[in-house]
Scaffold this active site. Structure first.
Site, PDB file in Angstrom:
ATOM      1  N   ARG A  93       0.836  -1.199   0.000  1.00 28.09           N
ATOM      2  CA  ARG A  93       0.000   0.000   0.000  1.00 28.09           C
ATOM      3  C   ARG A  93       0.874   1.253   0.000  1.00 28.09           C
ATOM      4  O   ARG A  93       0.556   2.246  -0.653  1.00 28.09           O
ATOM      5  CB  ARG A  93      -0.919  -0.014   1.218  1.00 28.09           C
ATOM      6  CG  ARG A  93      -1.961  -1.136   1.174  1.00 28.09           C
ATOM      7  CD  ARG A  93      -2.801  -1.153   2.429  1.00 28.09           C
ATOM      8  NE  ARG A  93      -3.795  -2.203   2.433  1.00 28.09           N
ATOM      9  CZ  ARG A  93      -3.599  -3.424   2.934  1.00 28.09           C
ATOM     10  NH1 ARG A  93      -2.426  -3.750   3.463  1.00 28.09           N
ATOM     11  NH2 ARG A  93      -4.573  -4.312   2.920  1.00 28.09           N
ATOM     12  N   HIS A 145      -2.721   0.711   8.378  1.00 27.21           N
ATOM     13  CA  HIS A 145      -3.522  -0.242   7.580  1.00 27.21           C
ATOM     14  C   HIS A 145      -2.558  -0.714   6.487  1.00 27.21           C
ATOM     15  O   HIS A 145      -2.469  -0.125   5.423  1.00 27.21           O
ATOM     16  CB  HIS A 145      -4.744   0.444   6.983  1.00 27.21           C
ATOM     17  CG  HIS A 145      -5.413  -0.385   5.917  1.00 27.21           C
ATOM     18  ND1 HIS A 145      -5.957  -1.626   6.166  1.00 27.21           N
ATOM     19  CD2 HIS A 145      -5.597  -0.176   4.588  1.00 27.21           C
ATOM     20  CE1 HIS A 145      -6.447  -2.130   5.053  1.00 27.21           C
ATOM     21  NE2 HIS A 145      -6.236  -1.282   4.067  1.00 27.21           N
ATOM     22  N   ARG A 149     -11.719  -8.705  10.378  1.00 27.62           N
ATOM     23  CA  ARG A 149     -11.193  -9.985   9.880  1.00 27.62           C
ATOM     24  C   ARG A 149     -10.557 -10.782  11.019  1.00 27.62           C
ATOM     25  O   ARG A 149     -10.722 -12.004  11.091  1.00 27.62           O
ATOM     26  CB  ARG A 149     -10.136  -9.730   8.797  1.00 27.62           C
ATOM     27  CG  ARG A 149     -10.746  -9.327   7.470  1.00 27.62           C
ATOM     28  CD  ARG A 149      -9.688  -8.868   6.484  1.00 27.62           C
ATOM     29  NE  ARG A 149     -10.268  -8.552   5.183  1.00 27.62           N
ATOM     30  CZ  ARG A 149      -9.730  -7.706   4.314  1.00 27.62           C
ATOM     31  NH1 ARG A 149      -8.608  -7.082   4.608  1.00 27.62           N
ATOM     32  NH2 ARG A 149     -10.307  -7.488   3.152  1.00 27.62           N
ATOM     33  N   ASP A 171      -9.604  -4.720   9.002  1.00 28.92           N
ATOM     34  CA  ASP A 171      -8.608  -5.678   9.485  1.00 28.92           C
ATOM     35  C   ASP A 171      -9.025  -6.239  10.850  1.00 28.92           C
ATOM     36  O   ASP A 171      -8.875  -7.435  11.117  1.00 28.92           O
ATOM     37  CB  ASP A 171      -7.231  -5.002   9.632  1.00 28.92           C
ATOM     38  CG  ASP A 171      -6.919  -4.082   8.465  1.00 28.92           C
ATOM     39  OD1 ASP A 171      -5.951  -4.309   7.757  1.00 28.92           O
ATOM     40  OD2 ASP A 171      -7.693  -3.125   8.243  1.00 28.92           O
TER      41      ASP A 171
END
Ligand code: NAD
Length: 313
Positions: A88, A175, A151, A148
């Site tokens: 990212r 993130h 999850r 996240d």
């Protein structure tokens, strides 16, 4: 003027999944979608508009910057996305340049709206939106590690065979690759995870917990490898944050917020538990962290700051 009003900049996979979820959840009365690719956006909006007879009344329209006026929230998903194998942070420079163009135009028409940033790397782009707009930090947040953390809860719930709604656990920090799980405060039904584990004693936590977390961290990479983007999960994570804002819920969510004077971390955007309501981020919760978790928080902050600096902000 129909309220609440949510405007979405970027009608790609994420923006449109989010718009669809907003319609299904009856969260907004008016939705404006804006993108440089006008033709495709027109098609997307026509497609979404055809859902209207099946949902509560909602106006959805393609718009330009003046149409953002009176928005309660402006959600920004515009920008480049990860290619398979790309991190990212590698997207930072390119997307900050896009934000230098977008943010002043948003400010010209919707300076009072809460800004919800999604474009990756989301912590860097949230900082960029905050700096370029010069809005109060409370009114600029990123989607952070809300997905996240969800999850991680899901995997813990499956692993322990406990309803995910009774599992509490945070993934904090960037993130991205330096995010970390906060095992010290993870809970199952009100019992600290570290106390629950010896009672259950069905697995070897020395291996199962790190395995579970690496699955969380690599979730997006694995999805992108297979279908080129992630969109449904983030669409619903944005929906959750939108609900906290529009319904003034004071929900605790690990959004990406301006972190200053937090375990020695200053002047950066990253995820820590934040109380979110109609004014944006009301305050950050100072979670009790173990020394190793504080180290992880600092490492994550250092990486985000380096990425911010590399963009020239
Ligand atoms: P996409 O390529 O499908 O959509 C991006 C859209 O942005 C395109 O429609 C493009 O035309 C538009 N765009 C580009 N420049 C623009 C500009 N200057 N003004 C207006 N629109 C512009 O990508 P996607 O899959 O929707 O992902 C969007 C972003 O969200 C990416 O940066 C991606 O990495 C990020 N993302 C973040 C999370 C998260 O958890 N924060 C999760 C998934 C994706």
């Amino acid at each position: 003027m129909l309220k609440p009003k949510v405007s979405i900049i970027g009608s790609g996979s994420v923006g449109i999944r989010y718009a669809y979820s907003l319609m299904m959840a009856h969260l907004a009365r008016s939705i404006v979608v804006l993108d440089i690719d006008k033709k495709r956006t027109e098609g997307e909006v026509m497609d979404l508009a055809s859902c209207m007879p099946f949902v509560s009344p909602v106006d959805i329209a393609i718009g330009d910057y003046p149409d953002l006026k009176h928005s309660d929230i402006v959600v920004i998903t515009a920008g480049a996305k990860q290619k398979p194998g790309q991190s990212r942070l590698e997207l930072a420079k390119q997307n900050v340049e896009i934000y230098k163009d977008i943010i002043p135009k948003v400010m010209a028409h919707a300076s009072d709206a809460i800004f919800l940033i999604v474009t990756n790397p989301v912590d860097v782009l949230s900082y960029a939106a905050y700096k370029i707009s010069q809005k109060p930090w409370q009114e600029v947040m990123g989607s952070g590690t809300v997905l996240d953390s969800a999850r991680l809860k899901l995997l813990l719930s499956k692993h322990c065979n406990i309803d995910a709604r009774n599992v509490h656990a945070y993934v904090l920090g960037e993130h991205g690759d330096s995010e970390f799980p906060v095992w010290s405060s993870a809970m199952i039904g009100g019992i600290l995870f570290k106390d629950y584990c010896p009672m259950c004693n069905k697995c070897n936590i020395k291996t199962s917990l790190p395995d579970m977390f690496s699955e969380v961290r690599n979730f997006a990479y694995e999805i992108i490898k297979r279908k080129g983007e992630t969109s449904y999960g983030i669409g619903l994570a944005l929906n959750r944050i939108t609900s906290a804002i529009l319904k003034d819920e004071n929900s605790v969510l690990p959004v990406s917020s301006f972190v200053d004077n937090y375990y020695g971390v200053d002047d950066v955007y990253m995820s820590v538990p934040a109380i979110v309501n109609k004014k944006g981020v009301r305050e950050l919760l100072k979670l009790k962290l173990e020394p190793e978790e504080i180290d992880n928080l600092k490492k994550s902050a250092k990486l985000i700051k380096e990425a911010i600096r590399s963009t020239g902000l």
